[in-house]
Structure formats: C-alpha cells, structure tokens
Design a protein around this motif. Sequence first.
Motif, PDB file in Angstrom:
ATOM      1  N   ARG A 333       0.809  -1.215   0.000  1.00 30.41           N
ATOM      2  CA  ARG A 333       0.000   0.000   0.000  1.00 30.41           C
ATOM      3  C   ARG A 333       0.844   1.267   0.000  1.00 30.41           C
ATOM      4  NH1 ARG A 333      -5.385  -0.060   3.177  1.00 30.41           N
ATOM      5  NH2 ARG A 333      -5.619   1.642   1.672  1.00 30.41           N
ATOM      6  N   CYS A 334       2.105   1.136  -0.413  1.00 32.37           N
ATOM      7  CA  CYS A 334       2.994   2.308  -0.438  1.00 32.37           C
ATOM      8  C   CYS A 334       2.330   3.494  -1.137  1.00 32.37           C
ATOM      9  CB  CYS A 334       4.309   1.996  -1.144  1.00 32.37           C
ATOM     10  SG  CYS A 334       5.439   0.998  -0.173  1.00 32.37           S
ATOM     11  N   VAL A 349       0.272  -6.877   5.129  1.00 36.51           N
ATOM     12  CA  VAL A 349       1.521  -7.642   5.234  1.00 36.51           C
ATOM     13  C   VAL A 349       2.592  -6.926   6.071  1.00 36.51           C
ATOM     14  CG1 VAL A 349       1.136  -8.926   3.108  1.00 36.51           C
ATOM     15  CG2 VAL A 349       2.366  -6.749   3.011  1.00 36.51           C
ATOM     16  N   SER A 362       8.865  -0.393  -1.301  1.00 38.63           N
ATOM     17  CA  SER A 362       9.998   0.477  -1.015  1.00 38.63           C
ATOM     18  C   SER A 362       9.855   1.255   0.288  1.00 38.63           C
ATOM     19  CB  SER A 362      10.219   1.425  -2.175  1.00 38.63           C
ATOM     20  OG  SER A 362       8.992   1.971  -2.558  1.00 38.63           O
TER      21      SER A 362
END
Lengths: 381, 88
Positions: A333-334, A349, A362
């Motif tokens: 979900r960055c 996660v 990232s």
Amino acid sequence: MKKNMSIHSTKNSAFLINSFRDKNTILALAEKIVIESKKLPHDLYMMEVCGGHTHTLMKYGLTKLLPKNIHCIHGPGCPVCIMPKNRINQAYEIAMQKDVILLTLGDMLKVPGSKGSLQHARSLGAEIGFLYSPLQAIEVAQKNPNKKVVYFAIGFETTTPMTAALLQKAIELKINNLFFHINHVLVPPPLYTILDSKDTKVNSLIAPSHVSVITGSKIYEPIFEKYQIPIVVSGFEPVDMMQSILMLVQQVVNNTPKLEIQYSRVVNTNGNLKAQKLVKTFMETREEFQWRGLGNIPYSALRLKKEFAKYDAEIIFDSILSKENIQDNRACRCGDILRGIAKPLDCKVFGKSCTPQNPLGSCMVSSEGACAAYYKYGYTN
Amino acid sequence: MCLAIPSQVISIDKSKNTATVETLGVQREASLDLMQDEIKIGEYVLLHIGYIMSKIDKEDALESLKLYQQMIENMEDEEEYVDPLYKK
Ligand code: SF4
Ligand code: SF4
C-alpha cells in the motif's frame, strides 16, 4: 529546577545538534501545541513531505505528544521510496554488463526491482560501489580506464547539484569513461498530484529542510497561491519539528495561512543560486517520470540535456535497457501511504511478510520510509 | 537521504577549492564547488554527500535557542505543567 541548555559551553558542532534535541524544549513545545490545538476549528492533517521528517517524528516519539486532532501524513519525500522498479531494473541491467562499474549512494542497495536488488546483482558478480560522495566517482573512473563507470544518480533537489558538479568536474578533467543514469526528482510536482486528488485529507504541509536550502522557500509559493494552505519549511531536529507544528496550528487558529520558514538558520527565500545555476547548465525536466505509488507525473524529474548525451547512460546503454513500467506488489500500500490515505499499519503484510530484512515495497527499504520507521520504532499496534 | 549535518570549518584549501570540516568530532575534506558565499575558518556549514551546501547562521540558531529557553522558564513557573512524554 532550571535546566540550562549549555548554549555557550561547547565549541563544536554538537551544540547545534544537541540543543535542538533538548527534551525540555520538546515538552514545552508539546504543551503549547496541546493548548493551542483546542482552538482548532477542524482537524489538522499535516503532510511531512520529507522522509527525514518522518524519521524524526518516529524516532523521538513526537507523534505520541500530539493531540488527537493533529494527524501526521507521511509524504513522498524519499528518493528511495518513490523509485519505480523499472529504473532499478535499468541500474541492474547496466551493472550486469561485463565492462561496467556501477556507483550509487547507500540506500539503493536493497530496493527490490523486478529482477532483484542491486545487492543481488552484486552477489552475481556485478561490480557495484557505494559512495560517500559523488566526487569519489572521479577516482574510480581514473583508476579504471578500461571500464565504463556509471553513476546511478538519485535524490531530490538537495542532491542534484552534487551530480551536476560531478559532471562539470569530469568535463574539466577530460574523463571519458564516466556516465550518468539520472533519476533526480522534484519536490513540488507530486505535491500537486496529492493535493489535487479527491480523497486527500492533507490540509497543511511541513516542507523539506535540505531541499529548501538549495531551492529556497520560493518553490512552495505557487503551491501556497493555489491551495492557500499553511506551509512551514522545517528543520530536521525534533525541536524544529515541534516548533513548525506549533506554527501550523497557530496559522490555522488565527486564520492566517501563509508560507513560513522555521529553519531560518539555513533556509532563505532564494536558496543556493550557484547550485541552481549548475543544475540548469546540465539538466532539463523530463516530460514525465513514473513515481512508485503515485504513477506518472508530468515534468517531475530531470535528465541530462542533449548536449551532454555522450555522458548519458540512458543513451549509451539504450539497447540493453528495458523500458516498460512495472506494477507494484498487489498487497503493498505504499502508494496509498504516499498519498496520505493509508498508514503503514493499514497494510495487511506489514511486519509479516514485509519487514526491513525482506521488504516487499519500497516504504520498508529506506530508513526514511514510513513503513520502515513504524517498524523500527515499534509502532506495531 | 538528503540529510545534511552541521559541521565546523577547520581549514580551507583555496587551490583545490575544498575545506576540512569537523562533524561531531570527525574531520573530513569537503568540496566548496557549490558555495556561493565566502566561508571562514570557525564558521558553521551544512555538509551533504561531500559538498558544503550552505552556511549556518549561528546567531539565528542561538536566537531561537534563547527563545525556547525563555519559554521553558515560563512553563516551569506555571504549576500545572505536566510532562506528557513520561507520564505513565
Ligand atoms: S531527506 Fe531529502 S530525500 Fe530524504 S526524505 Fe527528506 S527530502 Fe527526501
Ligand atoms: S508494509 Fe511493505 S508492502 Fe505494506 S505498504 Fe509498507 S512497504 Fe508496502
């Protein structure tokens, strides 16, 4: 009991750091913020644009000192977090060439591309070096005349002038085996993307420290003109940040939104003009650049000008570089985190299959990434 | 990533356009290629990946520290001050 902050006692740079980390000052500012925040007409959603700020908020537990109506949103300001996979793939592809030495700055080592990270390429025998300063690239190029030395250049406006200075030096010294893969990105464009998005809650900005040293606060003027939201250019130290938050709150309470500089010991309106000129000499804006999580953003990154094509690794290695954009891991979900819609803890996660040892996205790689900061400082629900 | 650290100028080498700076006890050489203003020995600068990027205005820093100190003193005069960090 009165505590002195030993303002005059030390001669070295420690005084500048320690005094701006003073616990009593942090607490006094927190107290003031709590009092002032009672007068807020609406909740404050501050985006700290820069990952360095995220790190400070978490490291010193500052978010715990803030009242419930002040929310921290972690922005897109880390060059590692926003680096799309296809650019890392290109670095990987270049590094895997037999006659190449690839050089870059620390944090890029572990960022996963779709073929693996640079660390992985290294384990397969690729020659990859990590620099303390881009200047060291000169030495590497001189010592290895038979190799193509490629500098994988990353960073926002802070780091871009150093790349330009390196290229200038390479030209001066007639070094012909040093090439540049430019991934320099700009702070304002993603802010428009975020502030324009319908679901954003962001209604105030803590603007980056060291980006602003180079650019000056003037780069935020158009943003202020357009959105009329409080903006404070803040230093990195905890005291700086608390003072900046107080300044934002006071702007809202007094209904006087403006662009202010808290970090006035190093930031002014115009910034470092010499550095700006150097960048303009060698680089121009790209039509678009894909940001991890935010997608394509027009005119949001730089590349070398055509006149410097013979130093441009994207041109020299064109035939071996893959060009297609790559989607991120579905669970990650960055993107929402960078847009301020989700928090790291909202990711299923987080801390399970995604950890700093084994990052899926990232935001978990760089120590300035929101997920890594939450993980490191134990914000695990 | 673009964290820059306050450092003090120890010596200057005009021929190489570099300065030796001390950052929290560690000395290193840094390029002056990006500096527009003249810097002097003893002054404070911001160092980022091997380049000095700006001077630090020490007066300004001291000024804000004084303000903070005053604020703390005012707070300590007020009886109801609670320590939000360390309150269990
Ligand atoms: S330190 Fe620089 S690169 Fe890192 S998050 Fe802040 S602005 Fe971005
Ligand atoms: S926890 Fe990992 S997968 Fe989830 S948003 Fe953060 S970086 Fe992405």
